[in-house]
Design an enzyme around this catalytic site. Structure first.
Site, mmCIF file in Angstrom:
data_model
loop_
_atom_site.group_PDB
_atom_site.id
_atom_site.type_symbol
_atom_site.label_atom_id
_atom_site.label_comp_id
_atom_site.label_asym_id
_atom_site.label_seq_id
_atom_site.Cartn_x
_atom_site.Cartn_y
_atom_site.Cartn_z
ATOM 1 C CD1 TRP A 141 12.216 -80.274 -13.776
ATOM 2 C CD2 TRP A 141 12.661 -81.206 -15.751
ATOM 3 N NE1 TRP A 141 11.014 -80.525 -14.396
ATOM 4 C CE2 TRP A 141 11.263 -81.108 -15.613
ATOM 5 C CE3 TRP A 141 13.181 -81.771 -16.929
ATOM 6 C CZ2 TRP A 141 10.378 -81.552 -16.591
ATOM 7 C CZ3 TRP A 141 12.300 -82.213 -17.907
ATOM 8 C CH2 TRP A 141 10.920 -82.096 -17.727
ATOM 9 C CG ASN A 142 14.494 -77.941 -19.747
ATOM 10 O OD1 ASN A 142 14.672 -77.195 -18.797
ATOM 11 N ND2 ASN A 142 14.064 -77.497 -20.916
ATOM 12 N N GLY A 214 10.571 -71.898 -16.363
ATOM 13 C CA GLY A 214 9.838 -73.077 -15.914
ATOM 14 C C GLY A 214 8.429 -73.077 -16.462
ATOM 15 C CB SER A 215 5.445 -74.955 -15.416
ATOM 16 O OG SER A 215 5.170 -74.490 -14.109
ATOM 17 C CD GLU A 236 12.790 -69.778 -22.150
ATOM 18 O OE1 GLU A 236 12.615 -70.994 -22.438
ATOM 19 O OE2 GLU A 236 13.888 -69.211 -22.216
ATOM 20 C CB CYS A 270 11.621 -73.761 -23.637
ATOM 21 S SG CYS A 270 13.072 -72.998 -24.412
ATOM 22 C CD GLU A 364 5.505 -76.799 -22.072
ATOM 23 O OE1 GLU A 364 6.572 -76.376 -22.554
ATOM 24 O OE2 GLU A 364 5.070 -76.454 -20.961
#
Length: 502
Positions: A141-142, A214-215, A236, A270, A364
């Protein structure tokens, strides 16, 4: 009796919670149907060749640039970004299209390979690149445009069809960019599906190659499923990027660069700067400069503001927890430290007196915080920077560039920027990869960024006439086998391989 309506996603503005739009969730059956249609269209897309594909990519780039205002407005609305941050996506991301459109023919050209020894000497050896029929992109979403184009551009240039699922939090802008592909009349090899976890699982099962961003927790689940399906995957994942400020650094540049690297997009990058190690000799002066820079930032949703909202309330909760727990463990807040009264805002925050017992230095955060830790020297800074499960990127700040390079060689991360932040992300010729728990594989990296979406095929062809009874050139009689053995021993003992140019 009316049939039940399909479930929908309700998209809200992070700045104030106002509803933007509802869109239908795509279920498993429709994901599978979309995948089959894409596979059928991919054959003609593959066969038209890289030059013709590049023409469509350039037309798409033109559509994106022509619709910059529309896309920027939509991006600001659904992500809470301030307009300058959004413009990085809607204009700067077109560089990925340009690069791969310009270089696809070169990168996909078959490669001649030299003989590895006497046994392969009579053969013409070729390495050929054949696209995966269908690539699945799962986008967070970023950065709904940047992280989409970073992967879609090389995959399309390679000759793949692409099925994209963007985050259920921010699907609108990515979907609109894909609508642009169809509005220019491009071949139907690009589709968007909306949904949450179940839709993403369906995409993983329907495609031939998965690119997930993502996470780390979700990435592990994706990797596990791909392993079960024997399906290639590139990941990633999360980061906890460190900045090292040495005693010989330009402190003004370091302070402003680190503030920008930590607060851009409200820290939701990220490769955001998430922890800072400053050598004792310059620590106090550096903290003063960061405090002044952070304190001058304006936060809000107006055009003149510097920092916008965060995308999700859940992420604001995470930032608030990290700051609170740091304070409870003895850290001090010099700037910020609190969430806004409405919307998904958290004030840009400077934390000092921190250490590795605090989650703000080890987990994070993905928010607008800068925890700054005092260290004795370069060696301690490097050791602490490496003391992390993550390894995405890092920055080093020193006037001595050779010293910065030497430190870069000691850091356990996929990228190091000396006296800068984020610069590796737009250096398309360099790979963007995560080490340790930050990922698997890489994106970008020049030719490799395109070839990752291809299967490599080895081809051998005869260069000399073959005897009728032989399947290879290798001798089949005992006598000729013995002669070949003596030749090979001579090659090893007398440097024959070098004299033959092998």
């Amino acid at each position: 009796m009316n049939a039940p309506s399909a479930p929908t996603l309700e998209i809200r503005r992070p700045a104030d919670g106002e509803a933007l739009r509802s869109i239908p969730i795509v279920d498993r059956d429709r994901v599978r149907a979309a995948a089959e249609e894409l596979r059928e269209a991919q054959v003609a897309w593959r066969d038209m060749g890289p030059a013709a594909r590049a023409t469509w990519l350039r037309k798409w780039r033109g559509w994106i640039l022509d619709h910059t205002d529309e896309l920027t407005d939509l991006l600001v609305a659904e992500t809470g970004k301030v307009r300058p941050d959004a413009l990085v996506e809607t204009t700067g991301s077109c560089e990925f299209i340009s690069f791969y459109a310009d270089h696809a023919k070169e990168f996909l050209a078959p490669e001649r390979v030299g003989a590895g020894g006497l046994l392969s000497l009579p053969k013409r050896l070729t390495r050929s690149y054949r696209p995966y029929p269908l690539v699945g992109l799962i986008i967070p979403w970023n950065f709904p445009i940047t992280l989409f184009l970073m992967d879609a551009a090389p995959a399309l240039a390679a000759g793949c069809a692409v099925l994209t699922k963007s985050s259920e939090m921010t699907p609108l802008t990515c979907a609109r960019v894909i609508e642009g592909w169809h509005e220019i009349g491009a071949p139907p090899v690009l589709r968007h599906v909306a949904g949450a976890g179940e839709t993403g699982e369906a995409v993983v099962e329907a495609v031939d190659f998965v690119q997930f961003t993502g996470s780390t927790a979700t990435g592990r689940r994706v990797a596990t499923r791909c392993a079960q399906l024997l399906k290639p995957v590139s990941l990633e994942l999360g980061g906890k990027d460190a900045a090292i400020v040495l005693e010989d650094a330009d402190l003004d540049r370091a302070a402003h660069g680190i503030v920008w690297g930590g607060i851009f997009n409200s820290g939701q990058v990220c490769i955001s700067v998430e922890r800072v190690y400053v050598v004792d000799a310059v620590y106090d002066r550096f903290v003063e400069k960061v405090e002044a820079a952070l304190g001058a930032l304006k936060q809000g949703s107006r055009a003149r503001d510097d920092v916008g909202a965060m995308v999700t309330r859940t992420q604001v909760d995470t930032v608030e927890r990290h700051v609170r727990e740091a304070q409870e463990s003895g850290a001090r807040v010099l700037v910020g430290g609190a969430r806004g009264d409405e919307g998904n805002f958290f004030a840009p925050t400077l934390l000092v007196d921190v250490d590795h017992s605090m989650v703000c230095m080890t987990e994070e955060t993905f928010g607008p915080t800068l925890p700054v830790m005092r260290v004795a020297d370069e060696a301690e800074a490097v050791a602490l920077a490496n003391d992390s499960e993550y390894g995405l990127s890092a920055t080093v700040w020193t006037r001595d560039v050779s010293r910065g390079r030497r430190i870069a060689d000691q850091l356990e991360v996929g990228a190091v920027n000396v006296n800068d932040v984020f610069s590796n992300l737009f250096a398309v010729g360099l790979p963007h990869s995560g080490w340790k728990s930050s990922g698997l594989g890489a994106r970008l990296g020049g030719a490799q960024g395109l070839r990752k979406y291809c299967r490599v095929q080895a081809i051998t062809e005869p260069r000399i006439p073959l005897a009728t009874k032989e399947l290879t050139w290798y001798p089949y009689s005992a006598r000729r086998t013995a002669i070949a053995g003596r030749v090979l021993r001579l090659a090893a003992g007398r440097g024959l391989r070098q004299r033959l140019g092998l």
